[in-house]
Motif scaffolding. Structure first.
Motif, PDB file in Angstrom:
ATOM      1  N   LEU A  67      51.061  37.865  49.299  1.00 55.71           N
ATOM      2  CA  LEU A  67      50.598  37.409  47.975  1.00 55.71           C
ATOM      3  C   LEU A  67      51.301  38.161  46.843  1.00 55.71           C
ATOM      4  O   LEU A  67      50.759  38.281  45.742  1.00 55.71           O
ATOM      5  N   TRP A 198      47.907  27.728  45.349  1.00 60.28           N
ATOM      6  CA  TRP A 198      47.257  29.038  45.316  1.00 60.28           C
ATOM      7  C   TRP A 198      46.084  29.039  44.332  1.00 60.28           C
ATOM      8  O   TRP A 198      45.026  29.641  44.597  1.00 60.28           O
ATOM      9  N   ALA A 202      42.061  29.615  45.130  1.00 62.80           N
ATOM     10  CA  ALA A 202      41.220  30.629  44.488  1.00 62.80           C
ATOM     11  C   ALA A 202      39.831  30.096  44.178  1.00 62.80           C
ATOM     12  O   ALA A 202      38.877  30.878  44.038  1.00 62.80           O
ATOM     13  N   PRO A 205      36.905  31.206  47.180  1.00 66.10           N
ATOM     14  CA  PRO A 205      36.118  32.448  47.046  1.00 66.10           C
ATOM     15  C   PRO A 205      35.369  32.532  45.725  1.00 66.10           C
ATOM     16  O   PRO A 205      34.269  33.103  45.671  1.00 66.10           O
ATOM     17  N   PRO A 225      34.534  41.619  48.283  1.00 63.20           N
ATOM     18  CA  PRO A 225      35.664  40.949  48.947  1.00 63.20           C
ATOM     19  C   PRO A 225      35.978  39.575  48.366  1.00 63.20           C
ATOM     20  O   PRO A 225      37.152  39.197  48.245  1.00 63.20           O
ATOM     21  N   LEU A 226      34.940  38.812  47.970  1.00 62.67           N
ATOM     22  CA  LEU A 226      35.174  37.501  47.371  1.00 62.67           C
ATOM     23  C   LEU A 226      35.869  37.644  46.021  1.00 62.67           C
ATOM     24  O   LEU A 226      36.771  36.862  45.686  1.00 62.67           O
ATOM     25  N   ALA A 228      37.820  40.150  45.142  1.00 62.86           N
ATOM     26  CA  ALA A 228      39.195  40.580  45.410  1.00 62.86           C
ATOM     27  C   ALA A 228      40.060  39.413  45.876  1.00 62.86           C
ATOM     28  O   ALA A 228      41.224  39.294  45.478  1.00 62.86           O
ATOM     29  N   MET A 229      39.504  38.523  46.719  1.00 67.09           N
ATOM     30  CA  MET A 229      40.249  37.349  47.172  1.00 67.09           C
ATOM     31  C   MET A 229      40.568  36.426  46.000  1.00 67.09           C
ATOM     32  O   MET A 229      41.680  35.904  45.890  1.00 67.09           O
ATOM     33  N   THR A 230      39.597  36.231  45.118  1.00 68.77           N
ATOM     34  CA  THR A 230      39.831  35.398  43.936  1.00 68.77           C
ATOM     35  C   THR A 230      40.953  35.976  43.090  1.00 68.77           C
ATOM     36  O   THR A 230      41.867  35.268  42.657  1.00 68.77           O
ATOM     37  N   TRP A 231      40.892  37.279  42.866  1.00 69.52           N
ATOM     38  CA  TRP A 231      41.927  37.947  42.065  1.00 69.52           C
ATOM     39  C   TRP A 231      43.301  37.787  42.720  1.00 69.52           C
ATOM     40  O   TRP A 231      44.282  37.461  42.039  1.00 69.52           O
ATOM     41  N   GLY A 232      43.381  38.030  44.028  1.00 69.82           N
ATOM     42  CA  GLY A 232      44.664  37.957  44.718  1.00 69.82           C
ATOM     43  C   GLY A 232      45.269  36.563  44.689  1.00 69.82           C
ATOM     44  O   GLY A 232      46.474  36.398  44.479  1.00 69.82           O
ATOM     45  N   LEU A 233      44.436  35.531  44.865  1.00 74.55           N
ATOM     46  CA  LEU A 233      44.943  34.157  44.865  1.00 74.55           C
ATOM     47  C   LEU A 233      45.360  33.713  43.459  1.00 74.55           C
ATOM     48  O   LEU A 233      46.351  32.998  43.305  1.00 74.55           O
TER      49      LEU A 233
END
Length: 427
Positions: A67, A198, A202, A205, A225-226, A228-233
């Motif tokens: 990512l 992508w 997002a 999550p 974790p949700l 963080a996943m949103t931020w990463g995507l």
């Protein structure tokens, strides 16, 4: 005669809201002091014989390649830590408009209009300067449009300790709306490439996060974790990752599911995350963003149209935009200023809104590219403009502080045994 919110601009709000704003200001004032200290440290280090060590530290890459998360420390501060800052800003704005005094549209229109005016005028001044001077660059038109919450409130906390809560709320709300409008600008104008898949991914999550918080789930090992996943995507999509912070903040419910004492979930999260935002996220970002070399061709830098446009936008544009928008709202609504409030107070706050730092530095990097010559000129303009705006605001507001010190002493003496000043009970 005491005015009511429907008839007066800057009218006295509710006592619970006044206490909450006072608590927020204490946190932001401390954060502003840390921010200033981090910025000064970065400037000194970047202009010392050990400047190469500062550049090496800023450029150190950490993180997985997945990512595109193998980022430098400076990028982690801008993309990662500032997402926490905007998460808190999203919580604050939603709470103000759902459960705060600004749920009344008649009270909300003024800081929102002032924020819009305080963004339009600086952008116009910057564009005018850079369109008419040789070597100008229009790419940085949004740099002087943002007000730094922590920095501005820290200065206010030092120079005007007895300013009425309504004026403090006005500055706080203006800065929050200002920053969220800046996020819209970043998402729309500074997204160079967009990967739709992508961005759609997002939403998964983000939706799960929304479902959990709507059910009033506070369990960190489910929510974090949700988030963080949103931020990463969002980061992988090409949209600036700080947008994820605002979206997550907007998902959190403000009101309690059942009536009773205690804070709602948004206020609970704000209480938990604001110290981390003000005390860690923003100062660390300032440390990596403010370290610009100012020795050498400083005279040429100060004559550069980018530098001039940023300084003029922050000092003149912010003051003109906020002051004129407030005056226009007063004329349209045919309202009066609150009891004891003077246009000198509004002028002082308008100057204080010219302290642009955190988001301005971020936009400068996005507009010109981190480490470029124009980015350095923009950063010097931001530092100079913010300093000038703070000094001018100090001159205006210190003169008013003595007046409000006497008024505050009278109200405290007027308080009942319950600790609530009678003026709030009468309102």
């Amino acid at each position: 005669m005491t005015g009511t919110p429907s008839r007066f601009l800057f009218g006295r709000g509710s006592w619970p809201e006044a206490r909450r704003i006072a608590a927020v200001l204490r946190t932001e004032t401390t954060g502003g002091a840390l921010l200033l200290g981090a910025a000064v440290l970065a400037l000194v280090w970047a202009n010392s014989p050990w400047s190469s060590a500062y550049q090496t530290l800023s450029g150190l890459r950490v993180g997985p390649h997945a990512l595109h998360l193998d980022l430098t420390l400076a990028q982690w501060a801008a993309d990662g830590l500032l997402a926490i800052f905007f998460f808190v800003a999203g919580l604050e704005l939603k709470r103000e408009f759902v459960a705060g005094d600004l749920r009344d549209p008649r009270r909300a229109v003024m800081p929102v209009a002032a924020a819009v005016g305080g963004m339009a005028a600086p952008a116009l001044i910057y564009v005018t300067v850079n369109a008419t001077m040789a070597g100008g660059s229009l790419a940085g038109w949004a740099v002087p449009t943002a007000t730094d919450i922590a920095f501005a409130l820290a200065v206010l906390g030092v120079i005007a300790t007895h300013l009425p809560a309504a004026l403090r709320t006005f500055l706080l709300t203006l800065a929050v709306v200002d920053d969220l409008l800046a996020i819209v600008i970043i998402a729309v104008f500074y997204t160079s490439s967009l990967h739709v898949l992508w961005l759609l991914a997002a939403l998964v999550p983000l939706g799960l996060f929304a479902v959990l918080v709507q059910r009033r789930v506070r369990t960190w090992w489910l929510l974090l974790p949700l988030a963080a996943m949103t931020w990463g995507l969002v980061h992988a999509s090409g949209v600036h990752a700080t947008v994820a912070g605002v979206l997550l903040g907007f998902m959190v419910p403000v009101l309690r599911r059942s009536p009773g004492p205690g804070p709602g979930l948004a206020e609970h999260f704000e209480h938990r995350w604001r110290p981390l935002s003000a005390g860690v996220a923003v100062p660390v970002f300032a440390f990596f963003a403010a370290g610009v070399p100012i020795a050498g061709a400083l005279g040429a830098t100060l004559r550069d149209p980018v530098t001039i446009g940023v300084v003029a936008g922050l000092v003149l544009g912010k003051c003109i935009g906020v002051l004129s928008a407030t005056w226009l709202v007063r004329r349209i609504t045919r309202s009066s200023l609150g009891d004891g409030v003077s246009w000198w107070d509004v002028l002082g706050l308008s100057l204080l809104a010219g302290i642009g730092f955190t988001v301005s530095l971020l936009i400068g990097e996005l507009a010109f590219g981190a480490g470029t010559g124009q980015d350095a000129h923009a950063r010097i303009g931001i530092l100079a403009g913010s300093l000038i705006a703070a000094l001018l605001a100090t001159v205006v507001l210190r003169a008013r502080n003595q007046h409000y010190r006497r008024v505050s002493a009278e109200e405290e003496a007027d308080a009942d045994a319950d600790g609530v000043p009678d003026v709030y009970e009468r309102d």
